[in-house]
Design a protein around this motif. Sequence first.
Motif, mmCIF file in Angstrom:
data_model
loop_
_atom_site.group_PDB
_atom_site.id
_atom_site.type_symbol
_atom_site.label_atom_id
_atom_site.label_comp_id
_atom_site.label_asym_id
_atom_site.label_seq_id
_atom_site.Cartn_x
_atom_site.Cartn_y
_atom_site.Cartn_z
ATOM 1 N N PHE A 159 -21.516 -66.081 27.720
ATOM 2 C CA PHE A 159 -20.055 -66.140 27.816
ATOM 3 C C PHE A 159 -19.586 -67.098 26.728
ATOM 4 O O PHE A 159 -19.672 -68.320 26.876
ATOM 5 N N THR A 160 -19.119 -66.542 25.620
ATOM 6 C CA THR A 160 -18.762 -67.340 24.454
ATOM 7 C C THR A 160 -17.259 -67.243 24.217
ATOM 8 O O THR A 160 -16.676 -66.177 24.397
ATOM 9 N N PHE A 161 -16.653 -68.358 23.870
ATOM 10 C CA PHE A 161 -15.215 -68.365 23.626
ATOM 11 C C PHE A 161 -14.879 -69.406 22.564
ATOM 12 O O PHE A 161 -15.692 -70.304 22.297
ATOM 13 N N ALA A 162 -13.709 -69.269 21.979
ATOM 14 C CA ALA A 162 -13.275 -70.239 20.975
ATOM 15 C C ALA A 162 -12.339 -71.237 21.641
ATOM 16 O O ALA A 162 -11.509 -70.845 22.466
ATOM 17 N N ASP A 163 -12.481 -72.525 21.304
ATOM 18 C CA ASP A 163 -11.506 -73.478 21.839
ATOM 19 C C ASP A 163 -10.258 -73.443 20.951
ATOM 20 O O ASP A 163 -10.178 -72.652 20.012
ATOM 21 N N ARG A 164 -9.299 -74.311 21.218
ATOM 22 C CA ARG A 164 -8.021 -74.205 20.502
ATOM 23 C C ARG A 164 -8.135 -74.574 19.037
ATOM 24 O O ARG A 164 -7.270 -74.272 18.239
ATOM 25 N N ALA A 165 -9.241 -75.269 18.685
ATOM 26 C CA ALA A 165 -9.458 -75.594 17.275
ATOM 27 C C ALA A 165 -10.450 -74.608 16.665
ATOM 28 O O ALA A 165 -11.034 -74.878 15.616
ATOM 29 N N ASP A 166 -10.646 -73.486 17.349
ATOM 30 C CA ASP A 166 -11.501 -72.408 16.852
ATOM 31 C C ASP A 166 -12.976 -72.780 16.743
ATOM 32 O O ASP A 166 -13.712 -72.208 15.962
ATOM 33 N N ARG A 167 -13.422 -73.743 17.549
ATOM 34 C CA ARG A 167 -14.855 -74.029 17.644
ATOM 35 C C ARG A 167 -15.460 -73.055 18.641
ATOM 36 O O ARG A 167 -14.853 -72.800 19.684
ATOM 37 N N SER A 168 -16.641 -72.543 18.336
ATOM 38 C CA SER A 168 -17.284 -71.591 19.250
ATOM 39 C C SER A 168 -18.059 -72.341 20.329
ATOM 40 O O SER A 168 -18.956 -73.127 20.038
ATOM 41 N N LEU A 169 -17.679 -72.091 21.568
ATOM 42 C CA LEU A 169 -18.317 -72.746 22.714
ATOM 43 C C LEU A 169 -18.916 -71.675 23.615
ATOM 44 O O LEU A 169 -18.481 -70.523 23.599
ATOM 45 N N THR A 170 -19.914 -72.063 24.412
ATOM 46 C CA THR A 170 -20.557 -71.109 25.320
ATOM 47 C C THR A 170 -20.809 -71.772 26.662
ATOM 48 O O THR A 170 -21.251 -72.929 26.718
ATOM 49 N N LEU A 171 -20.514 -71.035 27.732
ATOM 50 C CA LEU A 171 -20.862 -71.510 29.079
ATOM 51 C C LEU A 171 -22.382 -71.504 29.182
ATOM 52 O O LEU A 171 -23.008 -70.491 28.863
ATOM 53 N N ARG A 172 -22.974 -72.586 29.642
ATOM 54 C CA ARG A 172 -24.435 -72.697 29.580
ATOM 55 C C ARG A 172 -25.123 -71.564 30.353
ATOM 56 O O ARG A 172 -24.812 -71.327 31.526
#
Length: 421
Positions: A65-78
């Motif tokens: 489950f990957t998403f971008a934060d508001r500064a467009d950094r790619s984050l993933t739910l572990r």
Amino acid sequence: MAGPKGTYDVLPGTPFGASSSVREALLAPARLAGYAYAEAPVFESTELFSRGVGESTDVVTKEMFTFADRADRSLTLRPEGTVGVLRAALDAGLHKGQLPVKLRYAGPMFRAERPQAGRYRQFQQVGLEALGVDDPALDAEVVALGWQAYAELGLRQVRLQLTSLGDARCRPAYRAALAAHLTGLDLDEDTRRRAQLNPLRVLDDKRPEVQAQLADAPLMVDALCDPCRDHLTAVTDGLAALGVPYEPAPRLVRGLDYYMRTTFEYVHDGLGAQTAVGGGGRYDGLSEAIGGPPLPGIGWALGVERTMLALAAEDVPAPQEPGLAVFVVPLGAAAKARSVGLVGDLRRAGIAADLAYGDRGMKGAMRAADRSGAAYAVVLGDRDLDAGEVQLKDLRAHAQVAVPLEGLVRHLSADDTGGTQ
Ligand code: AMP
């Protein structure tokens, strides 16, 4: 209104209502063995998982489950816990102190898998990691702590499967030999692609037509270098000393890329399509893969839902939270006012207590007392209040005695009613 696909709610009376007690019970042996509690964030940078879990894994390629934060950094739910806990330990410099660093954790993990019984998109794991020491005795400890966790819950049908996946010395040559063997087989396009990415993954393909062709495939355990063979022997000797039986599992390959040498799974046959209740292994290359120093490590993760499904399959009750000892039933306004303080006194004395809230009359309040599961009801009427006493009703024996109001906490403490706390 249901929650998102592949999720479930934990509430009293639901299938996973005992989650919290099961998590605690599964980690109890680790706590006794010096594994300290750790928590890492539920989301991390996507890169941490793609580097740590491995680019060739289903988890990274299909299930995050990957998403971008508001500064467009790619984050993933572990999708798993090891990588985050290791990152946190390195970040805090724990590896520069006393070794091994022993940590335990519990929490939700997230994988976009096709939901089915025993497979969810948000599920819970408990886990432990032992970092900084390459010692087969530590491998044996780790494997035994998982075994003990299931045994102490009362499960009798868990089996331990164990093998060695070799290391950087012996695995490359084995991998090449296996890849060469696989090119001679009649495999579909998809499986061929998988074989190129990581030939070991083909070995644990569950399809019978694939397994039939793999009968003569070379096995890692037959190709171990001397140090890996000695390590495996020392681990199994350790398990024998700890009284933990295991089954050799030469075709065991796990879903994550970073495992080496000791690799194991706890399996249960009562879960339908899913058999793994937990698993783990040694991951000596992981720290470097995520940009840390060379640092050996070994750990496991146990699936909490599957553990509860195994308990149900074996008809073993899940551990319950300690129940209420006392339910206070006030009759009348003055008694109610006094009861509010009384439950506070009881709780401060370590006695689990609740009170009949809302004005439901004697009958309704006594029904609430019965339903609460408490061992005792304390009935306090205005007349009792004047006499300075309460009626203490044993809800199981249906007996009743008058007890001085001021002496109630002492009476119930002496009675050991609060012993469930
Ligand atoms: P893994 O991190 O894949 O080795 O998983 C360790 C354990 O977590 C497994 O043995 C399962 O018990 C549990 N598990 C993994 N994926 C899921 C899932 N999607 N739903 C429920 N439990 C899972």
